[in-house]
Enzyme design. Structure first.
Site, short mmCIF file in Angstrom:
data_model
loop_
_atom_site.label_atom_id
_atom_site.label_comp_id
_atom_site.label_asym_id
_atom_site.label_seq_id
_atom_site.Cartn_x
_atom_site.Cartn_y
_atom_site.Cartn_z
N GLY A 13 12.25 -37.09 -8.11
CA GLY A 13 11.41 -38.42 -8.50
C GLY A 13 11.40 -38.01 -10.43
O GLY A 13 10.79 -37.10 -10.45
N GLY A 15 9.11 -39.79 -11.96
CA GLY A 15 7.37 -40.33 -12.49
C GLY A 15 7.06 -39.36 -13.67
O GLY A 15 7.82 -38.90 -14.40
N PHE A 16 5.72 -39.54 -13.68
CA PHE A 16 4.63 -38.74 -14.21
C PHE A 16 4.87 -37.55 -14.13
O PHE A 16 5.38 -36.78 -14.95
CB PHE A 16 2.96 -38.80 -14.16
CG PHE A 16 2.99 -40.22 -15.03
CD1 PHE A 16 3.21 -40.55 -16.08
CD2 PHE A 16 2.72 -41.80 -14.55
CE1 PHE A 16 3.12 -42.11 -16.83
CE2 PHE A 16 2.64 -42.90 -14.52
CZ PHE A 16 3.12 -43.32 -16.39
N GLY A 17 4.99 -37.45 -12.88
CA GLY A 17 5.30 -35.39 -12.30
C GLY A 17 6.46 -35.27 -12.73
O GLY A 17 6.63 -34.28 -13.64
N VAL A 81 17.28 -39.37 -1.77
CA VAL A 81 17.21 -38.43 -1.27
C VAL A 81 16.80 -38.96 -0.25
O VAL A 81 15.67 -39.16 -0.32
CB VAL A 81 15.70 -37.58 -1.60
CG1 VAL A 81 15.48 -36.50 -1.40
CG2 VAL A 81 16.47 -37.07 -3.62
N GLU A 172 -7.67 -54.55 -12.16
CA GLU A 172 -7.50 -55.62 -13.10
C GLU A 172 -6.48 -57.74 -12.09
O GLU A 172 -6.21 -57.07 -13.59
CB GLU A 172 -5.85 -54.44 -13.52
CG GLU A 172 -5.12 -54.28 -12.99
CD GLU A 172 -4.18 -52.66 -13.12
OE1 GLU A 172 -5.55 -51.93 -14.32
OE2 GLU A 172 -3.50 -52.34 -13.00
N ASP A 301 0.96 -38.09 -6.47
CA ASP A 301 0.85 -38.82 -5.85
C ASP A 301 1.27 -38.04 -4.75
O ASP A 301 0.47 -38.75 -3.19
CB ASP A 301 1.05 -39.98 -5.68
CG ASP A 301 0.55 -40.95 -7.44
OD1 ASP A 301 -0.40 -40.49 -7.97
OD2 ASP A 301 0.73 -41.99 -6.58
N ALA A 317 -2.22 -40.99 -12.93
CA ALA A 317 -1.04 -40.13 -13.91
C ALA A 317 -1.69 -39.00 -14.83
O ALA A 317 -0.70 -37.71 -14.32
CB ALA A 317 -0.97 -41.18 -15.09
C1 LIG Z 1 -0.46 -50.84 -10.21
C2 LIG Z 1 -0.64 -49.27 -10.44
C3 LIG Z 1 -1.90 -49.48 -11.44
C4 LIG Z 1 -2.17 -47.47 -11.82
N1 LIG Z 1 -2.98 -47.40 -12.86
C5 LIG Z 1 -3.13 -46.33 -13.52
C6 LIG Z 1 -4.18 -45.83 -14.86
O1 LIG Z 1 -4.25 -47.01 -15.21
N2 LIG Z 1 -4.49 -45.02 -14.95
C7 LIG Z 1 -3.98 -43.73 -13.96
O2 LIG Z 1 -4.12 -42.50 -14.38
N3 LIG Z 1 -3.24 -43.90 -13.24
C8 LIG Z 1 -2.74 -45.43 -12.16
N4 LIG Z 1 -1.50 -45.77 -11.25
C9 LIG Z 1 -1.30 -43.92 -10.77
C10 LIG Z 1 -0.10 -43.90 -11.27
O3 LIG Z 1 0.57 -44.55 -11.60
C11 LIG Z 1 -0.02 -42.34 -10.44
O4 LIG Z 1 -0.51 -41.80 -10.22
C12 LIG Z 1 1.44 -41.85 -11.13
O5 LIG Z 1 2.59 -42.74 -11.05
C13 LIG Z 1 1.92 -40.39 -9.89
O6 LIG Z 1 3.00 -40.42 -10.10
P1 LIG Z 1 3.97 -39.35 -9.52
O7 LIG Z 1 4.54 -38.62 -10.28
O8 LIG Z 1 3.51 -38.31 -8.36
O9 LIG Z 1 5.23 -40.36 -8.88
P2 LIG Z 1 5.09 -42.08 -9.41
O10 LIG Z 1 5.15 -42.01 -10.79
O11 LIG Z 1 5.35 -43.06 -8.28
O12 LIG Z 1 7.11 -41.17 -9.03
C14 LIG Z 1 7.76 -40.99 -8.03
C15 LIG Z 1 9.42 -41.57 -8.83
O13 LIG Z 1 10.44 -40.81 -7.31
C16 LIG Z 1 11.24 -41.84 -6.76
N5 LIG Z 1 11.71 -41.70 -5.40
C17 LIG Z 1 10.37 -42.07 -4.33
N6 LIG Z 1 11.13 -41.44 -3.14
C18 LIG Z 1 12.56 -41.41 -3.48
C19 LIG Z 1 14.03 -41.07 -2.82
N7 LIG Z 1 13.32 -41.19 -1.41
N8 LIG Z 1 14.89 -40.52 -3.53
C20 LIG Z 1 14.50 -40.67 -4.96
N9 LIG Z 1 13.90 -40.95 -5.75
C21 LIG Z 1 12.79 -40.96 -5.10
C22 LIG Z 1 10.50 -43.28 -7.39
O14 LIG Z 1 11.46 -43.83 -7.92
C23 LIG Z 1 9.59 -42.57 -8.45
O15 LIG Z 1 10.04 -43.06 -10.07
C24 LIG Z 1 -1.60 -47.28 -11.01
C25 LIG Z 1 -1.12 -47.07 -10.06
C26 LIG Z 1 0.43 -48.01 -9.54
C27 LIG Z 1 0.79 -47.65 -8.54
#
Ligand SMILES: Cc1cc2nc3c(=O)[nH]c(=O)nc-3n(C[C@H](O)[C@H](O)[C@H](O)COP(=O)(O)OP(=O)(O)OC[C@H]3O[C@@H](n4cnc5c(N)ncnc54)[C@H](O)[C@@H]3O)c2cc1C
Length: 446
Positions: A13, A15-17, A81, A172, A301, A317
């Site tokens: 993943g 994403g932010f993490g 994955v 929003e 998340d 995030a």
């Molecule tokens: C509409 C919306 C608005 C938001 N607004 C805010 C805000 O204003 N402020 C704030 O702090 N937070 C906000 N959030 C929450 C924030 O975006 C999340 O908390 C943050 O993105 C979590 O980061 P993460 O790295 O855990 O997961 P994510 O950022 O979701 O990244 C997960 C990654 O894993 C990848 N992935 C998933 N499953 C698989 C797999 N099986 N195989 C390969 N890759 C995979 C995905 O493609 C993705 O790139 C918002 C979320 C949403 C949906």
């Protein structure tokens, strides 16, 4: 360590993490493999802007490969994955197994329909760029269909947009839809008046933004009302069908329904042989590792963890970012033969939720701010954290322009021209068999 000189860290993943873990490990003597099903990172906090035609997808997303290009020890693989073999230390993908010494799972979450997955075609959620584009398509299409119908048949179809869920995303979305209807589209149609679009936000609990202090929830609701959004709290949606939402005995006609009510963790969490909570999040140990597997971490998340007051860390995030950096530091220290002693502690710098143009709420400990100042703070923080300088500058210019002109530049309808339930609106008897039925708005031709 897999018999290799350089330990391999696999991050699932980007994403932010995941990205922050990779960046914080980039100078360590490890080989890092970042796996994501997409080739780009999405800045989810601005997805609603894509869904409401304010920004284009490229302005809130950036290629993972280019974000990490300067780190020579990082490779990026685009793959799905599918599971893990924890005993053999292998990440399973649809193509092949990828061995690891350390594993960081940061696969995030998606929307959940509380066991009603059949609602999804009628009420898309907002999690990915694809979701945002589908919402944009439906919203813009609704105005076009209503204009065409009014122009050719002089009959009026009420334009009712229903947003289910009064958390930050629902708030929003509802606020920005009101802005589009009242301002961006106001003078562009000849047979309908977009400003008469009815926007309804439904929340099951007693107040919107339940994670915020009560005074801010109240303020958010007032700001929504000022923007022209009707808010119904303590209202549980019991059915979603083409063209309508039901709440108990009440049937609400809905041209477009958007789902912002539930979150479920990635299904990968259940494949880690670890306990999970009701949302499918992995119950991690204080160092964010999985019980019995100190080499496996879950962050963002997908992880469930309480703070020192026993409150669950929010799915935002900053939690994911701090956890990514924390785990990277732990791995670096362990490779330098330091014992693992520290526990993750979340530094909460405050929360911000935007509601619409010049409308927002902000909570920094005991300091609560509403309205324009909160919105400026929100704008500053979100532009500051946008990935990639190019995007940051572009988004800022775009925003400044649309603030002055009310314009929304990304108003493209692409793909299908089907709107679920649209023909149902034409049937005047629809809903007549209900014990109690309600039409929430009529939008007569001008
Ligand atoms: C509409 C919306 C608005 C938001 N607004 C805010 C805000 O204003 N402020 C704030 O702090 N937070 C906000 N959030 C929450 C924030 O975006 C999340 O908390 C943050 O993105 C979590 O980061 P993460 O790295 O855990 O997961 P994510 O950022 O979701 O990244 C997960 C990654 O894993 C990848 N992935 C998933 N499953 C698989 C797999 N099986 N195989 C390969 N890759 C995979 C995905 O493609 C993705 O790139 C918002 C979320 C949403 C949906």
């Amino acid at each position: 360590m897999n018999g290799k000189a350089t330990p391999r860290v696999v991050i699932v993943g980007a994403g932010f993490g995941g990205l922050n873990a990779a960046q914080a490990l980039a100078k360590a003597s490890v080989r890092i493999t970042v796996i994501d099903r997409k080739n780009f990172h999405t800045f989810q906090p601005l997805l609603y802007q894509v869904a409401t035609a304010g920004l284009s997808p490229g302005e809130i997303a950036a290629p993972i490969r280019s974000i990490l290009r300067s780190h020579k020890n990082v490779e990026v693989l685009m793959a799905e994955v599918t599971g893990f073999d924890l005993d053999r230390r292998i990440v399973e993908t649809s193509e092949a197994g990828i061995p690891y010494d350390y594993l960081i799972v940061a696969a995030g979450a998606s929307h959940a329909y509380f066991g009603h997955d059949d609602w999804e075609p009628y009420a898309p959620g907002l999690k990915t760029i694809e979701d945002a584009l589908e919402i944009r398509r439906r919203v813009l299409l609704a105005f076009e269909l209503a204009e065409r119908q009014a122009a050719v048949s002089e009959t009026a179809t009420p334009l009712n947009f229903v947003v289910v869920g009064g958390g930050p995303t629902g708030v929003e979305l509802a606020g920005t839809l009101a802005e589009i209807a009242r301002h961006a589209l106001a003078h562009e149609f000849r047979s309908i008046d977009p400003a008469r679009t009815h926007i309804l936000l439904i929340e099951g609990g007693p107040r919107v933004l339940p994670a915020y202090a009560e005074d801010l929830s109240r303020s958010a609701q007032q700001q929504l009302n000022r923007l022209g959004v009707e808010v119904r709290t303590s209202t549980i949606v019991t059915q979603i069908e083409p063209g309508a939402v039901r709440a108990g005995n009440t049937r609400l006609r809905a041209t477009v329904v958007l789902w912002a009510a539930g979150v479920a963790a990635s299904p990968l969490g259940k494949k880690l042989d670890a306990p999970v909570d009701r949302a499918g999040r992995v119950l991690v140990l204080p160092d964010l590792s999985v019980a019995g597997h100190p080499e496996v971490f879950v962050i963002g998340d997908l992880a469930a963890m309480e703070d020192e007051h026993g409150k669950m860390l929010p799915g935002v995030a900053p939690v994911a970012i701090q956890q990514g950096r924390f785990v990277a530091r732990l791995i670096r220290e362990e490779l330098a033969s330091e014992p693992r002693t520290s526990a993750f502690h979340y530094w909460d710098k405050g929360s911000l939720a935007t509601i619409g143009r010049a409308a927002a709420v902000a909570e920094f400990g005991r300091i609560h701010i509403s309205g324009f100042i909160a919105w400026l703070a929100w704008l500053f923080v979100h532009i500051l954290f946008l990935i990639g300088f190019r995007n940051r500058l572009l988004v800022f210019i775009q925003w400044a322009w649309s603030y002055v002109t009310y314009e929304r530049g990304a108003r493209l309808i692409t793909g299908s021209t089907y709107l679920p339930g649209w023909s149902g609106h034409q049937d005047p008897s629809a809903g007549s068999a209900e014990r109690s039925s309600e039409e929430i708005h009529t939008n007569p031709p001008k």
